[in-house]
Design a protein around this motif. Structure first.
Motif, short mmCIF file in Angstrom:
data_model
loop_
_atom_site.label_atom_id
_atom_site.label_comp_id
_atom_site.label_asym_id
_atom_site.label_seq_id
_atom_site.Cartn_x
_atom_site.Cartn_y
_atom_site.Cartn_z
N HIS A 61 10.56 86.22 73.06
CA HIS A 61 9.63 85.13 72.73
C HIS A 61 9.91 83.92 73.61
CE1 HIS A 61 7.54 86.77 69.23
NE2 HIS A 61 8.68 87.34 68.89
N PRO A 103 -2.46 87.35 71.67
CA PRO A 103 -2.19 88.61 70.96
C PRO A 103 -2.83 89.81 71.63
CG PRO A 103 -3.85 87.34 69.78
CD PRO A 103 -3.32 86.45 70.87
N TYR A 145 -1.67 82.20 66.44
CA TYR A 145 -0.72 83.18 66.97
C TYR A 145 0.19 82.53 68.00
CZ TYR A 145 0.99 87.33 69.42
OH TYR A 145 1.78 88.28 70.01
N GLU A 146 -0.39 81.71 68.85
CA GLU A 146 0.37 81.08 69.93
C GLU A 146 1.34 80.03 69.40
OE1 GLU A 146 -2.14 80.07 73.16
OE2 GLU A 146 -0.74 78.63 74.01
N ARG A 161 3.20 85.84 63.74
CA ARG A 161 2.49 86.55 64.81
C ARG A 161 2.01 87.94 64.39
NH1 ARG A 161 4.97 85.21 70.81
NH2 ARG A 161 3.71 83.33 71.09
N GLN A 165 -1.92 88.89 64.38
CA GLN A 165 -2.37 89.92 65.32
C GLN A 165 -3.09 91.04 64.59
OE1 GLN A 165 0.46 92.71 67.30
NE2 GLN A 165 -0.22 91.68 69.18
#
Length: 563
Positions: free
Chosen positions: A385, A418, A516-517, A523, A527
């Motif tokens: 990450h 994603p 998501y970011e 996440r 996703q």
């Protein structure tokens, strides 16, 4: 001799660590700041620095600036009979800086520590190293600009456990980093930024305002007049920092133009840019899991940070006045000089360890089966990450989609989306599996190792046989040719009438991808929701899409309230 270099968008500087600490070297004109501009004269000779900057007004078609923003791309610029890539243009700047250092010291420069924006991608960092090689020096170490600024301020000498935010707004890039000091280690907790936000964008705001007020169309101005106007507006922008109002008088398009603007109007016009600065700051704070009250100091660097509206933004966001006692134009270069001293283990410097972070998430492309047994393809599975401290090594185990599958394609991506289609493909390798085994028996362990020099090693091991495959990613990745760009544009045009093109669906997907970011811990869930909603869109069943859209929106609302 090893030197420290700030290779900036608008200006560059060079120096070293000497008896009295970091010292910057003047250029042939006696100035510490060398404009990052390259030009070619009528004889085909390359001009670098102030001479080239002066020719930006008189010979704009034979001059180029702000090419730092193009690093890591295949973009070429014609200067005379030559076509030059950004690395080559940067190498000309580096060569001039090295000549200045050698003239000042009488010693030969063999190596440099070069500062780069914290949010530079792998491609941009490797392009910077390539520029050093083209300039004839070794560049083993790049230092993030905020980390360099921290060294310039001597933050490594502060008390244990101190946390700092370095807010760096230069001529063409903006980034922010959160650092902590403990046991002789300056650790970067999080970095974020915008590689296309800087002082040049604030200058563009002034240009647009001037043209709107005077009725001038900038695209109709001769290149020389437009260059002169930008130079005069740059001077006006600087004067606004110390006065409430500034004005200029300039002859354009056959007439004398008078124009003035006050600081309040300038701040209002720049509000969209200010909002763009807020987002990376908030992201870095979230990734570091810190609140403003937990910070010891806020450091403001970069020439564009002199604007009062920037200091006001920082004061509002962090509830304190930032440190600005080191010249903002010189802070990063001074820090690079300290880093150069550390690299040669200068006895005058206490031993200190600098850590860095991986600026982007690294992962692979995967497919997953949904609840109906349908295969969802093109999903991004993160392995390392963003903002992981480097060097870092992480592994995951992946399985083929089908039983008795013979081959497994492993693709390496960089990015925060994603869906892999929105990320950058770095490389790929094909793994041979055991065709007589089921999917559950044909697993592959994929390990990513990312080192402090920006080299990514992808290592895949077939669990059933122990067969090992390796991919070393050292080349400039993520470069699209014009043909590939045109092909992608044609592909997008082909799906115009698809339900994805409807604004409510686009907005919802964009919101989900933002979540998501921004939120690493959610996440997997986000996703999964995105994949399910995309499946509904693929059905082209308007009623199903409408129902799923409402459920998707409610789920996102609930998630945002929880985070």
């Amino acid at each position: 001799m090893i030197v420290g270099i700030d290779l900036g968008t608008t200006h560059s500087l060079v120096g070293c660590y000497g008896e009295n600490g970091p010292k910057l070297f003047p250029n042939a004109l006696g100035e510490l700041l060398t404009p990052s501009v390259v030009s070619v004269d009528e004889h085909g000779h390359m001009l670098v620095g102030q001479a080239a900057r002066d020719r930006m007004v008189s010979h704009p078609n034979d001059s180029v600036a702000a090419f730092k923003r193009w690093m890591g791309t295949p973009r070429e610029t014609r200067l005379g009979s030559r076509m030059l890539r950004p690395e080559e243009l940067s190498a000309l700047i580096l060569r001039a800086l090295i000549d200045d250092a050698e003239a000042a010291t009488g010693e030969k420069v063999t190596e440099a520590v070069i500062s780069v924006p914290a949010y530079f991608s792998d491609a941009q960092r490797k392009a910077t190293r390539a520029a050093g090689e083209l300039a004839g020096i070794r560049v083993e170490r790049l230092i993030n600009e905020p980390t360099a600024a921290a060294l310039a301020y001597g933050l490594q000498e502060q008390r244990e456990g101190s946390r700092f935010v370095v807010f760096d707004l230069g001529g063409g890039t903006f980034d922010v980093s959160i650092l902590e000091l403990f046991e002789g280690v300056v650790e970067v907790h999080a970095s974020a930024g915008d590689n296309f936000l800087g002082g040049e964008d604030f200058l563009d705001v002034l240009l647009q305002a001037f043209c709107a007020d005077t009725g001038i169309a900038p695209e109709r101005l001769p290149a020389g007049e437009l260059g002169q106007l930008r130079r005069r507006l740059e001077l006006l922008k600087r004067s606004l920092a110390g006065a409430g109002q500034s004005s200029l008088e300039i002859a354009l398009d056959g007439a004398l133009r008078n124009w003035s603007i006050d600081e309040d109007r300038f701040a209002r016009l720049c509000d969209p840019l200010i909002q763009r600065m807020r987002a990376p700051v908030e992201r870095a704070m979230r990734d570091a899991r810190l609140q403003p009250a937990q910070l010891s100091e806020v450091v403001l660097v970069g020439g564009a940070s002199r604007m009062p509206l920037v200091a006001r933004l920082v004061s509002r966001m962090f509830g304190r006045l930032p440190l600005r006692h080191v010249n903002p134009d010189q802070a990063i270069a001074l820090g690079a000089c300290v880093a150069a001293g550390l690299k040669v283990r200068d006895q005058r410097l206490e031993e200190i360890i600098l850590t860095d972070v991986c600026p982007y998430t690294l992962g692979t492309k995967v497919s997953r089966r949904d609840g109906n047994g349908q295969v969802q393809d093109g999903l991004f599975s993160p392995i390392i990450h963003r903002n992981s401290t480097v060097p870092v090594s992480r592994e995951e185990i992946y399985y083929p989609v089908y039983d008795h599958q013979k081959l497994l394609s492993l693709e390496v991506y960089q990015g925060e989306s994603p869906m892999v289609e929105r990320n950058i493909l770095l490389g790929e390798m094909t793994i041979h599996l055991q065709p007589d085994r089921s999917a559950a028996e044909n697993g592959v362990r994929l390990r990513f190792t990312y080192d402090i020099n920006g080299v990514l090693q992808a290592e895949a091991t077939v669990l059933a046989t122990g067969e090992r495959h390796e991919l070393i990613l050292e080349q400039n990745p993520g470069l699209l040719t014009p043909e590939e760009i045109r092909a992608r544009l044609r592909a997008l045009e082909d799906i115009k009438i698809h339900p994805r093109s409807k604004q409510e669906n686009i907005a919802l997907l964009a919101r989900a991808e933002r979540l998501y970011e921004e939120h690493l811990q959610a996440r997997d869930l986000v996703q999964q929701w995105i994949a399910q909603f995309r499946q509904s869109l693929d059905s082209q069943d308007e009623q199903l899409i409408r129902e799923h859209r409402g459920q998707f929106r409610d789920a996102l609302d609930q998630l945002e309230r929880q985070l």
